[in-house]
Scaffold this motif. Structure first.
Motif, PDB file in Angstrom:
ATOM      1  N   ALA A   1      46.053  43.874  38.644  1.00  0.00           N
ATOM      2  CA  ALA A   1      45.364  44.834  39.716  1.00  0.00           C
ATOM      3  C   ALA A   1      44.390  45.472  39.520  1.00  0.00           C
ATOM      4  O   ALA A   1      43.705  45.207  40.515  1.00  0.00           O
ATOM      5  CB  ALA A   1      45.936  46.208  40.288  1.00  0.00           C
ATOM      6  N   ALA A   2      43.826  45.699  38.042  1.00  0.00           N
ATOM      7  CA  ALA A   2      43.063  46.285  37.759  1.00  0.00           C
ATOM      8  C   ALA A   2      41.976  44.677  37.699  1.00  0.00           C
ATOM      9  O   ALA A   2      40.962  44.639  38.167  1.00  0.00           O
ATOM     10  CB  ALA A   2      42.646  46.322  35.757  1.00  0.00           C
TER      11      ALA A   2
ATOM     12  N   VAL B   1      37.205  41.296  40.380  1.00  0.00           N
ATOM     13  CA  VAL B   1      36.803  40.404  40.646  1.00  0.00           C
ATOM     14  C   VAL B   1      35.930  40.391  42.652  1.00  0.00           C
ATOM     15  O   VAL B   1      34.876  40.302  42.792  1.00  0.00           O
ATOM     16  CB  VAL B   1      37.757  39.072  41.493  1.00  0.00           C
ATOM     17  CG1 VAL B   1      37.963  38.166  42.235  1.00  0.00           C
ATOM     18  CG2 VAL B   1      38.298  38.697  39.760  1.00  0.00           C
ATOM     19  N   PHE B   2      37.093  41.187  43.359  1.00  0.00           N
ATOM     20  CA  PHE B   2      36.405  42.270  44.301  1.00  0.00           C
ATOM     21  C   PHE B   2      35.262  42.314  43.679  1.00  0.00           C
ATOM     22  O   PHE B   2      34.068  42.739  45.131  1.00  0.00           O
ATOM     23  CB  PHE B   2      37.216  43.151  45.442  1.00  0.00           C
ATOM     24  CG  PHE B   2      36.910  43.681  46.572  1.00  0.00           C
ATOM     25  CD1 PHE B   2      36.869  42.581  47.295  1.00  0.00           C
ATOM     26  CD2 PHE B   2      36.275  44.408  47.221  1.00  0.00           C
ATOM     27  CE1 PHE B   2      36.927  42.980  48.514  1.00  0.00           C
ATOM     28  CE2 PHE B   2      36.306  45.593  47.318  1.00  0.00           C
ATOM     29  CZ  PHE B   2      35.774  44.659  48.428  1.00  0.00           C
ATOM     30  N   GLU B   3      34.938  43.416  43.146  1.00  0.00           N
ATOM     31  CA  GLU B   3      33.362  43.796  42.951  1.00  0.00           C
ATOM     32  C   GLU B   3      32.825  43.499  42.549  1.00  0.00           C
ATOM     33  O   GLU B   3      31.586  43.231  43.117  1.00  0.00           O
ATOM     34  CB  GLU B   3      33.838  45.018  41.659  1.00  0.00           C
ATOM     35  CG  GLU B   3      34.084  46.772  42.187  1.00  0.00           C
ATOM     36  CD  GLU B   3      34.085  47.296  40.784  1.00  0.00           C
ATOM     37  OE1 GLU B   3      34.312  47.420  39.618  1.00  0.00           O
ATOM     38  OE2 GLU B   3      35.440  48.139  41.364  1.00  0.00           O
TER      39      GLU B   3
ATOM     40  N   ALA C   1      37.217  32.965  44.074  1.00  0.00           N
ATOM     41  CA  ALA C   1      38.089  32.610  43.332  1.00  0.00           C
ATOM     42  C   ALA C   1      37.641  32.744  41.900  1.00  0.00           C
ATOM     43  O   ALA C   1      36.337  32.673  41.634  1.00  0.00           O
ATOM     44  CB  ALA C   1      39.794  32.535  43.658  1.00  0.00           C
ATOM     45  N   VAL C   2      38.716  33.617  41.086  1.00  0.00           N
ATOM     46  CA  VAL C   2      38.525  33.843  39.870  1.00  0.00           C
ATOM     47  C   VAL C   2      39.473  33.245  38.861  1.00  0.00           C
ATOM     48  O   VAL C   2      40.829  34.240  39.777  1.00  0.00           O
ATOM     49  CB  VAL C   2      37.347  35.297  39.026  1.00  0.00           C
ATOM     50  CG1 VAL C   2      37.638  34.595  37.855  1.00  0.00           C
ATOM     51  CG2 VAL C   2      36.061  34.730  39.504  1.00  0.00           C
ATOM     52  N   ALA C   3      39.735  32.556  38.323  1.00  0.00           N
ATOM     53  CA  ALA C   3      41.234  32.065  37.541  1.00  0.00           C
ATOM     54  C   ALA C   3      40.999  32.569  35.669  1.00  0.00           C
ATOM     55  O   ALA C   3      40.471  32.407  35.231  1.00  0.00           O
ATOM     56  CB  ALA C   3      41.407  30.418  37.360  1.00  0.00           C
TER      57      ALA C   3
ATOM     58  N   ASP D   1      42.689  35.166  41.404  1.00  0.00           N
ATOM     59  CA  ASP D   1      42.203  36.440  42.150  1.00  0.00           C
ATOM     60  C   ASP D   1      41.341  36.174  43.318  1.00  0.00           C
ATOM     61  O   ASP D   1      40.226  35.253  43.027  1.00  0.00           O
ATOM     62  CB  ASP D   1      41.417  37.538  41.492  1.00  0.00           C
ATOM     63  CG  ASP D   1      42.588  38.545  40.597  1.00  0.00           C
ATOM     64  OD1 ASP D   1      43.549  39.104  41.496  1.00  0.00           O
ATOM     65  OD2 ASP D   1      42.077  39.026  39.547  1.00  0.00           O
ATOM     66  N   GLU D   2      41.727  35.410  44.507  1.00  0.00           N
ATOM     67  CA  GLU D   2      40.972  35.364  45.433  1.00  0.00           C
ATOM     68  C   GLU D   2      40.149  36.119  45.906  1.00  0.00           C
ATOM     69  O   GLU D   2      41.135  37.340  46.247  1.00  0.00           O
ATOM     70  CB  GLU D   2      41.770  34.029  46.570  1.00  0.00           C
ATOM     71  CG  GLU D   2      42.801  33.085  45.891  1.00  0.00           C
ATOM     72  CD  GLU D   2      43.356  32.381  46.613  1.00  0.00           C
ATOM     73  OE1 GLU D   2      44.009  32.677  47.719  1.00  0.00           O
ATOM     74  OE2 GLU D   2      43.861  31.525  45.801  1.00  0.00           O
TER      75      GLU D   2
END
Length: 171
Positions: free
Chosen positions: A50-51, A56-58, A148-150, A168-169
């Protein structure tokens, strides 16, 4: 009715009136004594995921409209630099509980995400995708957009270990 009876009745009415807001709040919060808390909220792995999702969104906002497609390497570096302090905090957050969390970028999962989320050929909506050190970017209107970031997340606790790969897409 005696004076003493009236005083007891009046006291009971005052106590009932004082407890009414507490009872109302109790009912509005939806608490139920025999409902067990979800295990996800107690899981350091779920907390880490969740963190990372929030981070990633930020980070996506930090590159939006800032880098041309030719500067995608700099955009990926920027994403990793924005994520670095958040990952550091995440890795240090559970140490006092006897839990170790480690986060690493996963280039292989990023490459798979590139192939899955960025189709080629006619009719595609956006341009090419590239994975750069676990960060997936796509060309959109000549700019680098974070897709995304993996990550590989490893959680070690006194009672066991969990390892997961998270992609995280950015939606």
């Amino acid at each position: 009715m005696s004076r003493r009876g009236q005083l007891v009745l009046l006291t009971a009415a005052v106590v009932a009136a004082a407890l009414a807001p507490a009872l109302l709040a109790y009912l509005q919060l939806g608490y139920h004594a025999d409902t067990e808390a979800s295990r996800d909220f107690e899981s350091p792995t779920a907390d880490a995921i969740a963190a990372l999702d929030r981070a990633v969104f930020e980070a996506s906002a930090s590159v939006a409209g800032e880098y041309a497609w030719a500067e995608r390497g700099a955009a990926a570096d920027r994403v990793r630099s924005v994520l670095a302090p958040r990952i550091d905090r995440l890795e240090a957050s559970r140490v006092v509980d006897g839990t170790a969390v480690t986060v690493a970028y996963n280039e292989t999962a990023a490459a798979r995400t590139t192939a899955r989320n960025c189709p080629t050929g006619n009719g595609r909506a956006f341009g090419d995708c590239r994975a750069d050190g676990g960060v997936v970017l796509q060309e959109r209107a000549g700019e680098s957009a974070l897709v995304a970031v993996a990550f590989d997340v490893r959680v070690v606790r006194p009672n066991g270990e969990t390892s997961v790969t998270v992609v995280d897409e950015v939606g």
